[in-house]
Design a protein around this motif. Structure first.
Motif, PDB file in Angstrom:
ATOM      1  N   ALA A  86      40.638  -1.073   3.489  1.00  0.00           N
ATOM      2  CA  ALA A  86      41.695  -1.334   4.468  1.00  0.00           C
ATOM      3  C   ALA A  86      41.191  -1.463   5.897  1.00  0.00           C
ATOM      4  O   ALA A  86      41.990  -1.767   6.791  1.00  0.00           O
ATOM      5  N   LEU A 103      46.110   4.855   8.924  1.00  0.00           N
ATOM      6  CA  LEU A 103      46.085   4.712   7.468  1.00  0.00           C
ATOM      7  C   LEU A 103      46.087   6.112   6.881  1.00  0.00           C
ATOM      8  O   LEU A 103      45.216   6.923   7.185  1.00  0.00           O
ATOM      9  N   THR A 141      54.308   7.302   8.192  1.00  0.00           N
ATOM     10  CA  THR A 141      53.698   7.050   6.887  1.00  0.00           C
ATOM     11  C   THR A 141      54.204   8.049   5.849  1.00  0.00           C
ATOM     12  O   THR A 141      54.391   7.700   4.682  1.00  0.00           O
ATOM     13  N   TYR A 188      61.278  -0.228   5.367  1.00  0.00           N
ATOM     14  CA  TYR A 188      60.167   0.294   6.163  1.00  0.00           C
ATOM     15  C   TYR A 188      60.616   1.624   6.741  1.00  0.00           C
ATOM     16  O   TYR A 188      61.815   1.934   6.769  1.00  0.00           O
ATOM     17  N   ILE A 206      51.631   1.289   0.830  1.00  0.00           N
ATOM     18  CA  ILE A 206      50.617   0.513   0.109  1.00  0.00           C
ATOM     19  C   ILE A 206      50.638   1.017  -1.325  1.00  0.00           C
ATOM     20  O   ILE A 206      50.576   2.223  -1.565  1.00  0.00           O
ATOM     21  N   GLY A 216      50.022   4.740   3.120  1.00  0.00           N
ATOM     22  CA  GLY A 216      50.905   4.116   4.092  1.00  0.00           C
ATOM     23  C   GLY A 216      50.102   3.597   5.264  1.00  0.00           C
ATOM     24  O   GLY A 216      49.098   4.208   5.661  1.00  0.00           O
ATOM     25  N   ILE A 217      50.498   2.462   5.798  1.00  0.00           N
ATOM     26  CA  ILE A 217      49.858   1.902   6.977  1.00  0.00           C
ATOM     27  C   ILE A 217      50.931   1.761   8.048  1.00  0.00           C
ATOM     28  O   ILE A 217      52.047   1.310   7.774  1.00  0.00           O
ATOM     29  N   LEU A 238      52.784  -5.320   9.743  1.00  0.00           N
ATOM     30  CA  LEU A 238      52.393  -4.273   8.791  1.00  0.00           C
ATOM     31  C   LEU A 238      52.474  -4.772   7.354  1.00  0.00           C
ATOM     32  O   LEU A 238      51.594  -4.492   6.537  1.00  0.00           O
ATOM     33  N   ARG A 239      53.533  -5.505   7.026  1.00  0.00           N
ATOM     34  CA  ARG A 239      53.688  -5.995   5.659  1.00  0.00           C
ATOM     35  C   ARG A 239      52.605  -6.993   5.284  1.00  0.00           C
ATOM     36  O   ARG A 239      52.107  -6.989   4.157  1.00  0.00           O
ATOM     37  N   ALA A 242      49.490  -4.796   4.736  1.00  0.00           N
ATOM     38  CA  ALA A 242      49.639  -3.962   3.544  1.00  0.00           C
ATOM     39  C   ALA A 242      49.445  -4.802   2.295  1.00  0.00           C
ATOM     40  O   ALA A 242      48.804  -4.370   1.321  1.00  0.00           O
ATOM     41  N   GLU A 246      46.698  -4.340  -0.709  1.00  0.00           N
ATOM     42  CA  GLU A 246      47.095  -4.259  -2.113  1.00  0.00           C
ATOM     43  C   GLU A 246      46.348  -5.285  -2.960  1.00  0.00           C
ATOM     44  O   GLU A 246      45.979  -5.008  -4.113  1.00  0.00           O
TER      45      GLU A 246
END
Length: 278
Positions: A86, A103, A141, A188, A206, A216-217, A238-239, A242, A246
């Protein structure tokens, strides 16, 4: 060793992990774990014999031993390193937002910050240090991870952590539940002063290849930097990242990528696949 003793030993190890190099007194471990003094002393004795725990000669405090570091090094040779996977995306979040990016991974009923990157904005919101453990639900997070669990699991976690929330006066059970409900509805997590007054945090989860929420980020900034009008753009960033992480996790788990490939397991170790919150 019975299953109960093993669970108690693991619990003490997790408590010691939060104590860092300073460690904890025997009475601290007893009070935090809820175990009797003889039980704590007996388990610590066994862990000391195995090198998992050591006692500082001057202070007589207990802390994790060198063998734990050796085991961690051995694990890193076979389990992919989420921090490494990450790192590029966490740095990108900090660059794009200008704010501090975090993170954190789930460890049982806690989150552990494993990396932090500062953005260019001069006023930093360093709400947590790398290595810090906090109860699930404290911070953005933690809220994101808690919201990704089923309602039943969420209540089980909250029941387990309620005794440790006294250290976070702005993060009571009612506020955490409200934040979790908001996160499930919005997709979120928003922490508005749950960790530190005057600071807002936003985070997304995540998931591993099986759909389990493992990390979580997120980003944190002073309130003036995170007005409601700016949050959708922060969530979009963020998405994106993330999702990148993933994808890297899926590649690592499949064994088609470089480096270590063994599946990263959530701390609870259960193979249940949780549906994504809408």
């Amino acid at each position: 060793m019975s299953t109960q003793t093993l669970e108690r030993a693991i619990g003490l190890i997790r408590i010691l992990a939060a104590g860092g190099a300073e460690g904890y007194r025997l009475v601290d471990l007893q009070q935090t774990s809820g175990l009797t003094k003889p039980t704590v002393h007996r388990i610590l004795g066994t862990l000391k014999e195995q090198g998992m725990v050591e006692q500082v000669e001057d202070s007589r405090r207990y802390r994790l031993g060198q063998e734990m570091a050796v085991l961690g090094w051995s694990a890193n040779r076979t389990v992919y390193d989420l921090k490494e996977l990450a790192a590029e995306d966490l740095a990108a979040v900090a660059t794009k937002t200008g704010d501090t990016a975090f993170l954190s991974i789930r460890s049982g009923t806690e989150t552990v910050c494993i990396d932090r990157q500062a953005g260019a904005y001069p006023v930093k919101a360093f709400t947590v240090e790398v290595g810090t453990r906090r109860p699930l639900g404290v911070g953005a997070t933690g809220v994101a991870l808690l919201a990704a669990l089923s309602p039943e699991e969420t209540e089980t976690v909250l029941d387990a952590v309620k005794g440790s929330l006294a250290r976070f006066p702005d993060a009571g059970l009612r506020h955490i539940r409200e934040s979790v409900q908001g996160a499930r509805k919005a997709g979120y997590a928003l922490s508005d002063g749950l960790m530190l007054k005057g600071v807002r945090g936003v985070a997304v989860v995540i998931r591993d290849g099986a759909g389990r929420p493992i990390a979580g980020i997120g980003t944190a900034a002073i309130n003036d930097r995170l007005p409601p009008s700016r949050i959708p753009e922060i969530v979009r960033i963020l998405r994106i990242h993330a999702n990148h992480v993933e994808q890297r996790i899926a590649t690592a788990e499949s064994g088609t990528g470089t480096g270590s490939v063994r599946r990263f397991r959530a701390a609870e170790g259960k193979p249940t696949v949780h549906k994504r919150s809408k």
